[in-house]
Design a protein around this motif. Structure first.
Motif, mmCIF file in Angstrom:
data_model
loop_
_atom_site.group_PDB
_atom_site.id
_atom_site.type_symbol
_atom_site.label_atom_id
_atom_site.label_comp_id
_atom_site.label_asym_id
_atom_site.label_seq_id
_atom_site.Cartn_x
_atom_site.Cartn_y
_atom_site.Cartn_z
ATOM 1 N N ILE A 111 0.951 -1.333 -0.028
ATOM 2 C CA ILE A 111 0.070 -0.170 -0.054
ATOM 3 C C ILE A 111 0.749 1.228 -0.061
ATOM 4 N N PHE A 112 1.740 1.312 0.874
ATOM 5 C CA PHE A 112 2.807 2.360 0.938
ATOM 6 C C PHE A 112 3.532 2.642 -0.433
ATOM 7 N N LYS A 113 3.963 1.484 -1.044
ATOM 8 C CA LYS A 113 4.645 2.043 -2.165
ATOM 9 C C LYS A 113 3.672 2.456 -3.265
ATOM 10 N N GLN A 114 2.435 2.121 -3.477
ATOM 11 C CA GLN A 114 1.640 2.690 -4.211
ATOM 12 C C GLN A 114 1.093 3.964 -3.917
ATOM 13 N N ILE A 115 1.002 4.351 -2.804
ATOM 14 C CA ILE A 115 0.811 5.636 -2.384
ATOM 15 C C ILE A 115 2.006 6.534 -2.905
ATOM 16 N N TRP A 116 3.342 6.218 -2.327
ATOM 17 C CA TRP A 116 4.429 6.915 -2.532
ATOM 18 C C TRP A 116 4.582 7.065 -3.864
ATOM 19 N N LYS A 117 4.563 6.237 -4.662
ATOM 20 C CA LYS A 117 4.600 6.702 -6.319
ATOM 21 C C LYS A 117 3.884 7.750 -6.860
ATOM 22 N N ARG A 118 2.629 7.752 -6.114
ATOM 23 C CA ARG A 118 1.786 8.952 -6.736
ATOM 24 C C ARG A 118 1.955 10.179 -5.956
ATOM 25 N N VAL A 119 2.601 10.166 -4.636
ATOM 26 C CA VAL A 119 2.607 11.527 -3.870
ATOM 27 C C VAL A 119 4.239 12.020 -4.068
ATOM 28 N N SER A 120 5.035 11.177 -4.234
ATOM 29 C CA SER A 120 6.321 11.390 -4.298
ATOM 30 C C SER A 120 7.078 12.737 -5.069
ATOM 31 N N ASP A 163 12.170 11.041 -10.006
ATOM 32 C CA ASP A 163 12.231 9.655 -10.575
ATOM 33 C C ASP A 163 11.118 8.813 -10.357
ATOM 34 N N GLN A 164 10.237 9.309 -9.409
ATOM 35 C CA GLN A 164 9.005 8.498 -9.086
ATOM 36 C C GLN A 164 9.207 7.056 -8.837
ATOM 37 N N ARG A 165 10.340 6.934 -7.895
ATOM 38 C CA ARG A 165 10.423 5.404 -7.477
ATOM 39 C C ARG A 165 9.583 4.996 -6.426
ATOM 40 N N SER A 166 9.420 3.634 -6.181
ATOM 41 C CA SER A 166 8.409 3.184 -5.251
ATOM 42 C C SER A 166 8.878 3.211 -4.005
ATOM 43 N N ASP A 167 10.192 3.164 -3.706
ATOM 44 C CA ASP A 167 10.723 2.994 -2.191
ATOM 45 C C ASP A 167 11.053 4.349 -1.810
ATOM 46 N N ALA A 168 10.748 4.567 -0.809
ATOM 47 C CA ALA A 168 10.945 5.911 -0.029
ATOM 48 C C ALA A 168 12.525 6.179 0.438
ATOM 49 N N PRO A 169 12.545 7.603 0.303
ATOM 50 C CA PRO A 169 14.119 7.562 0.356
ATOM 51 C C PRO A 169 14.449 7.333 2.160
ATOM 52 N N GLU A 198 20.895 12.631 -1.193
ATOM 53 C CA GLU A 198 20.272 13.388 -2.451
ATOM 54 C C GLU A 198 18.970 13.887 -2.306
ATOM 55 N N TYR A 199 18.230 13.311 -1.149
ATOM 56 C CA TYR A 199 16.787 13.994 -0.865
ATOM 57 C C TYR A 199 16.746 14.802 0.547
ATOM 58 N N PRO A 200 16.088 15.847 0.268
ATOM 59 C CA PRO A 200 15.914 16.839 1.563
ATOM 60 C C PRO A 200 15.257 16.162 2.721
ATOM 61 N N ILE A 201 15.544 16.556 3.580
ATOM 62 C CA ILE A 201 15.058 15.986 5.169
ATOM 63 C C ILE A 201 13.472 16.044 5.081
ATOM 64 N N LYS A 202 12.983 16.834 4.699
ATOM 65 C CA LYS A 202 11.439 17.170 4.616
ATOM 66 C C LYS A 202 10.814 16.191 3.948
ATOM 67 N N GLU A 203 11.534 15.475 2.636
ATOM 68 C CA GLU A 203 10.838 14.423 1.747
ATOM 69 C C GLU A 203 11.007 13.224 2.799
ATOM 70 N N ILE A 204 12.071 12.833 3.392
ATOM 71 C CA ILE A 204 12.619 11.747 4.093
ATOM 72 C C ILE A 204 11.530 11.647 5.426
ATOM 73 N N LEU A 205 11.227 12.651 6.016
ATOM 74 C CA LEU A 205 10.414 12.853 7.187
ATOM 75 C C LEU A 205 9.024 12.535 6.703
ATOM 76 N N VAL A 206 8.268 13.186 5.676
ATOM 77 C CA VAL A 206 7.139 12.858 5.133
ATOM 78 C C VAL A 206 6.935 11.458 4.896
ATOM 79 N N ALA A 207 7.957 10.961 4.026
ATOM 80 C CA ALA A 207 7.731 9.265 3.766
ATOM 81 C C ALA A 207 7.919 8.600 5.151
ATOM 82 N N ALA A 208 8.617 8.680 5.985
ATOM 83 C CA ALA A 208 8.617 7.845 7.289
ATOM 84 C C ALA A 208 7.457 8.185 7.988
#
Length: 103
Positions: free
Chosen positions: A36-45, A49-55, A61-71
């Motif tokens: 479920i997370f991979k499908q949602i992350w692909k859409r909201v990332s 690169d629209q990868r399915s894995d969260a940073p 190479e990813y900002p801290i904000k993106e890492i915290l939102v993903a977590a």
């Protein structure tokens, strides 16, 4: 505020019988929440690169904000899926055995 029904005390045998069910449902819940997370992350990332894995936290190479939102998103999805699966597993166990497996 609605009143809660008195909780039933589970027997030791119900707890022991439910243990394998709980382990299997936890594994399945982890797999389901990951899908479920991979499908949602692909859409909201926000990454291009629209990868399915969260940073991960060590990927510079990813900002801290993106890492915290993903977590946070991953944790919330996992918690909700786990709660639903555990609750439904306990209800099914109760229907089959007549005893509530929880404490």
């Amino acid at each position: 505020m609605p009143s809660r029904a008195p909780s039933k005390q589970p027997s030791t045998s119900a707890k022991l019988l439910y243990r394998p069910v709980g382990i299997v449902s936890s594994i399945l819940g982890g797999l389901l929440s990951s899908l479920i997370f991979k499908q949602i992350w692909k859409r909201v990332s926000p990454s291009s690169d629209q990868r399915s894995d969260a940073p991960g936290p060590l990927e510079s190479e990813y900002p801290i904000k993106e890492i915290l939102v993903a977590a946070a998103l991953q944790g919330a999805i996992y918690a909700v899926v786990k709660a639903v699966i555990n609750r439904q597993g306990a209800r099914t166990f109760e229907k089959v055995t007549g005893e509530w497996p929880g404490s």
